[in-house]
Design an enzyme around this catalytic site. Structure first.
Site, PDB file in Angstrom:
ATOM      1  N   HIS A  60       0.853  -1.201   0.000  1.00 56.24           N
ATOM      2  CA  HIS A  60       0.000   0.000   0.000  1.00 56.24           C
ATOM      3  C   HIS A  60       0.887   1.248   0.000  1.00 56.24           C
ATOM      4  O   HIS A  60       1.937   1.280   0.661  1.00 56.24           O
ATOM      5  CB  HIS A  60      -0.920  -0.006   1.224  1.00 56.24           C
ATOM      6  CG  HIS A  60      -2.010   1.023   1.129  1.00 56.24           C
ATOM      7  ND1 HIS A  60      -1.775   2.352   1.384  1.00 56.24           N
ATOM      8  CD2 HIS A  60      -3.305   0.917   0.764  1.00 56.24           C
ATOM      9  CE1 HIS A  60      -2.905   3.027   1.198  1.00 56.24           C
ATOM     10  NE2 HIS A  60      -3.848   2.182   0.819  1.00 56.24           N
TER      11      HIS A  60
ATOM     12  N   GLU B 175      -3.926   2.233  -7.390  1.00 55.91           N
ATOM     13  CA  GLU B 175      -4.345   3.352  -6.545  1.00 55.91           C
ATOM     14  C   GLU B 175      -3.438   4.553  -6.785  1.00 55.91           C
ATOM     15  O   GLU B 175      -2.321   4.617  -6.216  1.00 55.91           O
ATOM     16  CB  GLU B 175      -4.248   2.964  -5.063  1.00 55.91           C
ATOM     17  CG  GLU B 175      -5.090   1.771  -4.672  1.00 55.91           C
ATOM     18  CD  GLU B 175      -5.370   1.758  -3.179  1.00 55.91           C
ATOM     19  OE1 GLU B 175      -6.545   1.808  -2.819  1.00 55.91           O
ATOM     20  OE2 GLU B 175      -4.422   1.745  -2.395  1.00 55.91           O
TER      21      GLU B 175
HETATM   22  C1  PEP Z   1      -6.908   3.216   0.251  1.00 54.82           C
HETATM   23  O1  PEP Z   1      -6.206   3.746   1.098  1.00 54.82           O
HETATM   24  O2  PEP Z   1      -6.651   2.058  -0.134  1.00 54.82           O
HETATM   25  C2  PEP Z   1      -8.026   3.964  -0.285  1.00 54.82           C
HETATM   26  C3  PEP Z   1      -8.512   3.610  -1.415  1.00 54.82           C
HETATM   27  O3  PEP Z   1      -8.484   5.018   0.470  1.00 54.82           O
HETATM   28  P1  PEP Z   1      -9.726   5.998   0.153  1.00 54.82           P
HETATM   29  O4  PEP Z   1     -10.841   5.144  -0.419  1.00 54.82           O
HETATM   30  O5  PEP Z   1     -10.106   6.582   1.466  1.00 54.82           O
HETATM   31  O6  PEP Z   1      -9.251   6.987  -0.836  1.00 54.82           O
END
Ligand code: PEP
Length: 247
Positions: free
Chosen positions: A96, A163
């Site tokens: 992450h 992400e």
């Molecule tokens: C995450 O940290 O994996 C994430 C997607 O956070 P958020 O949905 O709060 O942006």
């Protein structure tokens, strides 16, 4: 090729035993409806055991937010993949961006974690993503991050979560067109590194400010196979709405 779909909640450093209300509400709502994704929640280590055991027979699977690559030893504060497996968790988030940033996790460390989690038969939710950057730089970063994967992978054991760092917790998301084309590009990188069958078969989730309002549009993009949800996964109603918007 049919790919597995997932809605995964990452609670980060939030939630305790009283959050069972959230989990029970989600579980009840899953019993009442048809949904076509696997539902996973990744709470903090302190309650992972509690949730994995209490909801063993539920429709929800549980996972950790990290793991250590050694089975045991002098690693103060760490929790091994084996320990995570032993309490009945089925998944582990690895790589992450918050761990890359705050714990300085390197590509090789992440690679070792992936190997150890796979050895313990945990499914790996492998996060990749760039800071705000233009296409060429982004592709280079993603390719480098993808190099943490072992030489051979099984698409039932590795789930990718794209992400973009700038979208996490900010309320901002890339355009739908960008999300779809970046996911397509990730598939190309995977096809080239492994083979086209793996590229087509691997589930790629989107993560970063997914909420009940934008979920349907994001989740129904061709190259998106689910979502990794942070903030909205701590609210039962929001998380259920996100699950509902996946058809
Ligand atoms: C995450 O940290 O994996 C994430 C997607 O956070 P958020 O949905 O709060 O942006």
């Amino acid at each position: 090729m049919k790919r597995n779909k997932y809605i995964i909640g990452n609670w980060k450093m939030n939630g305790d035993k009283s959050s069972i209300k959230v989990v029970n509400t989600i579980n009840k709502s899953l019993q009442r409806k048809r949904y076509n994704s696997k539902i996973v929640i990744c709470p903090p280590f302190t309650v992972l055991d509690f949730y994995s055991r209490s909801l063993k027979r539920s429709k929800i699977s549980f996972g950790s937010q990290d793991c250590h690559h050694e089975e045991s030893g002098a690693y103060t504060g760490c929790v091994s993949s084996k320990m995570i497996k032993d309490i009945g968790a089925k998944y582990s988030i690895i790589g992450h961006s918050e761990r890359r940033q705050y714990q300085n996790e390197s590509i090789s460390e992440i690679s070792n974690k992936i190997i150890s989690a796979l050895k313990e038969n945990l499914k790996v939710i492998f996060c990749i993503g760039e800071q705000d950057s233009e296409i060429k730089v982004r592709t280079k970063i993603l390719r480098k991050q993808i190099n943490s994967l072992p030489a051979k992978i099984d698409t039932n054991k590795i789930i990718l979560a794209y992400e973009p760092v700038w979208a996490i917790g900010t309320g901002k998301t890339p355009s739908l067109g960008d999300i779809n084309s970046i996911h397509q590009n990730i598939r190309k990188i995977i096809s080239k590194k492994f083979n086209p069958k793996i590229g087509k078969g691997i589930s790629i989730l989107y993560g970063g400010s997914v909420n009940p309002k934008n979920a349907s549009d994001i989740l129904n993009l061709d190259n998106v196979d689910g979502a990794l949800v942070g903030g909205a996964s701590l609210k039962a109603r929001d998380f259920c709405k996100i699950i509902d918007s996946y058809n």
